[in-house]
Design a protein around this motif. Structure first.
Motif, PDB file in Angstrom:
ATOM      1  N   PHE A  24       0.866  -1.178  -0.079  1.00 16.98           N
ATOM      2  CA  PHE A  24       0.133  -0.217   0.177  1.00 16.98           C
ATOM      3  C   PHE A  24       0.797   1.179   0.026  1.00 16.98           C
ATOM      4  CE2 PHE A  24      -3.537  -2.476   2.303  1.00 16.98           C
ATOM      5  CZ  PHE A  24      -3.902  -2.771   1.033  1.00 16.98           C
ATOM      6  N   ALA A  25       1.985   1.120   0.653  1.00 13.25           N
ATOM      7  CA  ALA A  25       2.764   2.453   0.847  1.00 13.25           C
ATOM      8  C   ALA A  25       3.564   2.660  -0.370  1.00 13.25           C
ATOM      9  CB  ALA A  25       3.728   2.009   1.886  1.00 13.25           C
ATOM     10  N   THR A  26       3.804   1.582  -1.270  1.00 12.06           N
ATOM     11  CA  THR A  26       4.484   1.852  -2.445  1.00 12.06           C
ATOM     12  C   THR A  26       3.494   2.098  -3.863  1.00 12.06           C
ATOM     13  OG1 THR A  26       4.909  -0.348  -2.885  1.00 12.06           O
ATOM     14  CG2 THR A  26       6.634   1.038  -1.704  1.00 12.06           C
ATOM     15  N   HIS A  27       2.341   1.400  -3.786  1.00 12.45           N
ATOM     16  CA  HIS A  27       1.455   1.602  -4.995  1.00 12.45           C
ATOM     17  C   HIS A  27       0.172   2.075  -4.535  1.00 12.45           C
ATOM     18  CE1 HIS A  27       4.507  -1.516  -5.839  1.00 12.45           C
ATOM     19  NE2 HIS A  27       4.151  -1.401  -7.124  1.00 12.45           N
ATOM     20  N   GLY A  28      -0.405   2.393  -3.420  1.00 19.97           N
ATOM     21  CA  GLY A  28      -1.744   2.875  -2.935  1.00 19.97           C
ATOM     22  C   GLY A  28      -2.605   1.756  -2.673  1.00 19.97           C
ATOM     23  N   PHE A  29      -3.955   2.172  -2.063  1.00 19.29           N
ATOM     24  CA  PHE A  29      -4.740   1.261  -1.763  1.00 19.29           C
ATOM     25  C   PHE A  29      -5.375   0.759  -3.163  1.00 19.29           C
ATOM     26  CE2 PHE A  29      -5.880   3.217   2.390  1.00 19.29           C
ATOM     27  CZ  PHE A  29      -4.659   2.647   3.192  1.00 19.29           C
TER      28      PHE A  29
END
Length: 207
Positions: A24-29
Motif C-alpha cells: 500500500f505504501a508504494t502502490h496505493g490502496f
C-alpha cells in the motif's frame, strides 16, 4: 500433520499485514489487488483469505494497529510529571505513527487512510472510534495545561488534533524533500499570529 499453534497463526497474520502495508505504501490502496498482497506476502490466495475476507478488512486492521500504539503512548505520557507540552504531545503522536517495531515509516500508509475515510464507511467508523478516544486523552492534557472547563478542554483538544494532522502533512508531504519544520516552531508562529489578532494587530508586550 503438526498442530497449528495460536502463535503460528498470529505470526502469519502479522506477516500478511506487514506485506500489505509495504504494498500500500508504494502502490496505493486502489492499485493494489489481493493477488498483489498474496505475492508480497509469499502466500497463496487461500492462505491469505484464511485470515482476511478481502482488502478492506486488511486496511481496517492496519489502521487499527497503527492508532492503538498512539493511544497507548499518550495514556502513558498523561501520567508523567510534569506533563509534556502541546508540541511534545504532537511530536509523540507523530513518532508513534511513523514507526512500527521495525522502525518502518508508515507516513504514506496513514496519509492514504485519512483520504480513504472520506468514502469508506467501515474505515470511517473505525477512525471515528479512535478519534473519540484521542479527544478524551487530549482533553485531559488540556486541563493539566490550563484551568479549563470540560467544554473548553474538548475544544482545545480538537484544535490540537487539527494541529497534529496539519503538522504531519507539512512535515511528511509539503516538506518531504527538505528539513521539516518542528511542531514547536509551528505552534510558536501560530501563537504569535493569534495573540496579535486578539489585540487588533498590536504586538504583545514582551517580558
Amino acid at each position: 500433520m503438526p498442530q497449528v499453534t495460536p502463535e503460528y497463526l498470529a505470526q502469519r497474520r502479522a506477516s500478511i499485514l506487514a506485506a500489505a502495508r509495504r504494498r500500500f505504501a508504494t502502490h496505493g490502496f486502489h492499485t493494489t489487488s489481493m493477488p498483489d498482497i498474496c505475492a508480497e506476502a509469499g502466500m497463496s490466495a487461500g492462505g491469505v483469505y484464511r485470515y482476511f475476507d478481502g482488502k478492506d478488512a486488511i486496511i481496517r486492521e492496519l489502521a487499527e494497529t497503527a492508532m492503538a500504539p498512539v493511544l497507548r503512548a499518550l495514556r502513558e505520557a498523561a501520567d508523567a510529571d510534569p506533563a509534556p507540552g502541546p508540541a511534545e504531545v504532537i511530536d509523540l503522536i507523530h513518532r508513534t505513527l511513523l514507526t512500527d517495531g521495525a522502525s518502518t515509516s508508515t507516513a504514506p500508509f496513514m496519509l492514504q487512510v485519512w483520504a480513504e475515510v472520506v468514502h469508506n464507511p467501515g474505515l470511517r467508523e473505525s477512525q471515528r472510534h479512535h478519534t473519540a478516544e484521542l479527544l478524551d486523552i487530549l482533553s485531559a492534557f488540556a486541563r493539566r495545561w490550563a484551568d479549563l472547563d470540560e467544554e473548553s478542554a474538548r475544544s482545545a483538544a480538537r484544535a490540537l488534533i487539527a494541529m497534529s494532522l496539519g503538522t504531519f502533512l507539512m512535515q511528511n508531504v509539503i516538506e518531504i524533500d527538505g528539513e521539516p519544520t518542528s511542531a514547536a516552531t509551528l505552534l510558536t508562529s501560530l501563537n504569535g499570529i493569534v495573540c496579535r489578532s486578539d489585540q487588533g494587530g498590536e504586538e504583545r508586550p514582551r517580558d
